[in-house]
Motif scaffolding. Structure first.
Motif, PDB file in Angstrom:
ATOM      1  N   ASP A 162      22.988 -32.774  61.360  1.00 54.62           N
ATOM      2  CA  ASP A 162      22.596 -32.460  62.735  1.00 54.62           C
ATOM      3  C   ASP A 162      23.156 -31.118  63.201  1.00 54.62           C
ATOM      4  O   ASP A 162      22.660 -30.547  64.172  1.00 54.62           O
ATOM      5  N   ARG A 163      24.186 -30.621  62.509  1.00 58.58           N
ATOM      6  CA  ARG A 163      24.739 -29.306  62.877  1.00 58.58           C
ATOM      7  C   ARG A 163      23.684 -28.217  62.723  1.00 58.58           C
ATOM      8  O   ARG A 163      23.727 -27.188  63.408  1.00 58.58           O
ATOM      9  N   VAL A 164      22.717 -28.452  61.822  1.00 59.59           N
ATOM     10  CA  VAL A 164      21.601 -27.522  61.648  1.00 59.59           C
ATOM     11  C   VAL A 164      20.363 -28.021  62.378  1.00 59.59           C
ATOM     12  O   VAL A 164      19.741 -27.296  63.166  1.00 59.59           O
ATOM     13  N   PHE A 165      20.003 -29.275  62.162  1.00 58.82           N
ATOM     14  CA  PHE A 165      18.726 -29.781  62.654  1.00 58.82           C
ATOM     15  C   PHE A 165      18.672 -29.967  64.170  1.00 58.82           C
ATOM     16  O   PHE A 165      17.609 -29.898  64.763  1.00 58.82           O
ATOM     17  N   GLN A 166      19.812 -30.213  64.814  1.00 58.90           N
ATOM     18  CA  GLN A 166      19.794 -30.421  66.263  1.00 58.90           C
ATOM     19  C   GLN A 166      20.632 -29.404  67.043  1.00 58.90           C
ATOM     20  O   GLN A 166      20.590 -29.392  68.273  1.00 58.90           O
ATOM     21  N   CYS A 167      21.399 -28.583  66.333  1.00 58.84           N
ATOM     22  CA  CYS A 167      22.300 -27.651  67.029  1.00 58.84           C
ATOM     23  C   CYS A 167      21.964 -26.191  66.761  1.00 58.84           C
ATOM     24  O   CYS A 167      22.766 -25.303  67.095  1.00 58.84           O
ATOM     25  N   THR A 168      20.812 -25.911  66.166  1.00 61.41           N
ATOM     26  CA  THR A 168      20.342 -24.534  66.021  1.00 61.41           C
ATOM     27  C   THR A 168      18.896 -24.468  66.492  1.00 61.41           C
ATOM     28  O   THR A 168      18.181 -25.478  66.488  1.00 61.41           O
ATOM     29  N   THR A 200      16.567 -22.373  65.071  1.00 57.50           N
ATOM     30  CA  THR A 200      15.675 -22.098  63.938  1.00 57.50           C
ATOM     31  C   THR A 200      15.773 -23.143  62.834  1.00 57.50           C
ATOM     32  O   THR A 200      14.973 -23.122  61.905  1.00 57.50           O
ATOM     33  N   GLU A 201      16.760 -24.048  62.932  1.00 57.92           N
ATOM     34  CA  GLU A 201      17.005 -25.057  61.899  1.00 57.92           C
ATOM     35  C   GLU A 201      17.200 -24.414  60.530  1.00 57.92           C
ATOM     36  O   GLU A 201      16.686 -24.886  59.519  1.00 57.92           O
ATOM     37  N   THR A 202      17.961 -23.328  60.516  1.00 56.82           N
ATOM     38  CA  THR A 202      18.248 -22.629  59.267  1.00 56.82           C
ATOM     39  C   THR A 202      19.754 -22.498  59.061  1.00 56.82           C
ATOM     40  O   THR A 202      20.530 -22.457  60.015  1.00 56.82           O
ATOM     41  N   LEU A 203      20.128 -22.394  57.786  1.00 56.41           N
ATOM     42  CA  LEU A 203      21.530 -22.177  57.467  1.00 56.41           C
ATOM     43  C   LEU A 203      22.000 -20.806  57.930  1.00 56.41           C
ATOM     44  O   LEU A 203      23.171 -20.631  58.289  1.00 56.41           O
ATOM     45  N   SER A 204      21.105 -19.824  57.922  1.00 58.73           N
ATOM     46  CA  SER A 204      21.516 -18.473  58.313  1.00 58.73           C
ATOM     47  C   SER A 204      21.922 -18.414  59.782  1.00 58.73           C
ATOM     48  O   SER A 204      22.838 -17.669  60.146  1.00 58.73           O
ATOM     49  N   GLU A 205      21.273 -19.204  60.654  1.00 59.24           N
ATOM     50  CA  GLU A 205      21.681 -19.220  62.061  1.00 59.24           C
ATOM     51  C   GLU A 205      23.060 -19.861  62.203  1.00 59.24           C
ATOM     52  O   GLU A 205      23.918 -19.359  62.942  1.00 59.24           O
ATOM     53  N   LEU A 206      23.277 -20.974  61.483  1.00 64.13           N
ATOM     54  CA  LEU A 206      24.595 -21.594  61.511  1.00 64.13           C
ATOM     55  C   LEU A 206      25.644 -20.656  60.928  1.00 64.13           C
ATOM     56  O   LEU A 206      26.758 -20.539  61.465  1.00 64.13           O
ATOM     57  N   ALA A 207      25.308 -19.944  59.853  1.00 63.71           N
ATOM     58  CA  ALA A 207      26.247 -19.004  59.231  1.00 63.71           C
ATOM     59  C   ALA A 207      26.624 -17.891  60.202  1.00 63.71           C
ATOM     60  O   ALA A 207      27.778 -17.446  60.231  1.00 63.71           O
ATOM     61  N   ALA A 208      25.672 -17.429  61.000  1.00 61.16           N
ATOM     62  CA  ALA A 208      25.952 -16.382  61.987  1.00 61.16           C
ATOM     63  C   ALA A 208      26.952 -16.889  63.026  1.00 61.16           C
ATOM     64  O   ALA A 208      27.826 -16.147  63.478  1.00 61.16           O
ATOM     65  N   CYS A 209      26.816 -18.151  63.408  1.00 58.79           N
ATOM     66  CA  CYS A 209      27.768 -18.767  64.342  1.00 58.79           C
ATOM     67  C   CYS A 209      29.147 -18.866  63.697  1.00 58.79           C
ATOM     68  O   CYS A 209      30.155 -18.527  64.320  1.00 58.79           O
ATOM     69  N   ILE A 210      29.196 -19.321  62.448  1.00 61.56           N
ATOM     70  CA  ILE A 210      30.465 -19.461  61.732  1.00 61.56           C
ATOM     71  C   ILE A 210      31.164 -18.112  61.603  1.00 61.56           C
ATOM     72  O   ILE A 210      32.387 -18.014  61.734  1.00 61.56           O
ATOM     73  N   ALA A 211      30.370 -17.058  61.365  1.00 64.37           N
ATOM     74  CA  ALA A 211      30.945 -15.714  61.201  1.00 64.37           C
ATOM     75  C   ALA A 211      31.461 -15.126  62.500  1.00 64.37           C
ATOM     76  O   ALA A 211      32.136 -14.089  62.489  1.00 64.37           O
ATOM     77  N   PHE A 244      26.583 -28.322  56.905  1.00 65.49           N
ATOM     78  CA  PHE A 244      25.339 -29.106  56.874  1.00 65.49           C
ATOM     79  C   PHE A 244      25.541 -30.399  56.096  1.00 65.49           C
ATOM     80  O   PHE A 244      25.081 -31.466  56.520  1.00 65.49           O
ATOM     81  N   ALA A 245      26.228 -30.311  54.944  1.00 61.11           N
ATOM     82  CA  ALA A 245      26.474 -31.500  54.140  1.00 61.11           C
ATOM     83  C   ALA A 245      27.342 -32.501  54.895  1.00 61.11           C
ATOM     84  O   ALA A 245      27.163 -33.715  54.775  1.00 61.11           O
ATOM     85  N   PHE A 246      28.274 -31.993  55.683  1.00 53.34           N
ATOM     86  CA  PHE A 246      29.166 -32.848  56.466  1.00 53.34           C
ATOM     87  C   PHE A 246      28.405 -33.536  57.588  1.00 53.34           C
ATOM     88  O   PHE A 246      28.600 -34.724  57.852  1.00 53.34           O
ATOM     89  N   THR A 247      27.539 -32.800  58.276  1.00 49.55           N
ATOM     90  CA  THR A 247      26.703 -33.360  59.327  1.00 49.55           C
ATOM     91  C   THR A 247      25.400 -32.569  59.426  1.00 49.55           C
ATOM     92  O   THR A 247      25.389 -31.462  59.984  1.00 49.55           O
TER      93      THR A 247
END
Length: 262
Positions: free
Chosen positions: A233-239, A241-252, A228-231
């Protein structure tokens, strides 16, 4: 059929182009960068390009280079010219003293999220994602969604054994929320040393990295904060729910890290 005829047939079947057959933008990118290359036409399959990339990785380990895939990209080509006009120097970029990438990401995260006093709700931003995670299992920077094939793509053999330097050899960034080259190098160095992350694709607004294994458990939340800090939009436009937990699930669930700047 003679050996030469067989070679010619295999060459045609590989959908690899000579420089003369390539698009003007492809020629310009190659001329501006000056590294050894292979060019794949839009008739090539995703698998063909990735097979060539994997072979180049092995060759690079023996011969001292790092491959990267760069699609024919008019904006990236133009940006190389802008950087040159602004005095960008690969030599100076490589000589620059890189700041600590982890510290840079922590500062960016704090800048983007503010504080409780500013009304930011960290608990809500982290969230609780219980849906099916998105698995990133293909590189997209060189795919052409209009034709559902690939764009003309350059496989560059970049003369460095330090993967984090790829963003200096194929420079981009320094606009909107996309960090400038030296900042990107510091982040890529940190991620390579901690997670083995290596850039595989670079376009004017996308970078995709490969890691050796997904980052699971609580660590995936920390990595999601860094992404998220790097970009943002990885959260705000690519998830959804716009949450870190959704991005974390993808990363995992993924061995590919996807970054996009709007």
């Amino acid at each position: 059929m003679g050996v030469f005829d067989k070679w010619k047939r295999n060459k045609q079947e590989s959908n690899e182009l000579s420089l003369e057959q390539a698009k003007p933008t492809t020629k310009s990118i190659i001329a501006q960068l000056g590294y050894p290359y292979h060019i794949f036409s839009s008739k090539a399959s995703y698998e063909e390009v990735m097979d060539a990339y994997e072979q180049a990785v092995l060759q690079g380990q023996r011969e001292g280079f790092t491959p990267v895939l760069v699609p024919t990209d008019d904006v990236l080509d133009e940006y190389f010219g802008i950087l040159k006009d602004d005095g960008y120097s690969l030599k100076n970029a490589l000589r620059s003293e890189l700041e600590n990438g982890e510290d840079f990401l922590k500062k960016r995260f704090e800048e983007y999220t503010g504080s409780v006093e500013d009304g930011f709700d960290m608990e809500e931003f982290v969230g609780e994602f219980s849906g099916e995670p998105t698995v990133v299992d293909k590189y997209t920077a060189f795919q052409d969604y209009g034709s559902k094939g690939i764009a003309e793509t350059i496989l560059l053999k970049v003369p460095t054994t330090k993967p984090w330097e790829l963003v200096a050899y194929v420079p981009f960034g320094g606009w909107n929320e996309c960090p400038e080259v030296e900042k990107m190098m510091s982040v890529c160095k940190y991620w390579f040393e901690k997670y083995g992350a290596v850039p595989v694709t670079i376009s004017h607004d996308v970078m995709e990295m490969h890691i050796t294994a997904p980052i699971e458990g609580q660590d995936s939340i920390q990595v999601a904060k860094e992404h998220f800090a790097f970009t943002p939009d990885r959260v705000f436009q690519c998830t959804d729910t716009e949450t870190l937990s959704e991005l974390a699930a993808c990363i995992a669930s993924s061995e590919i890290w996807y970054f996009w700047w709007d």
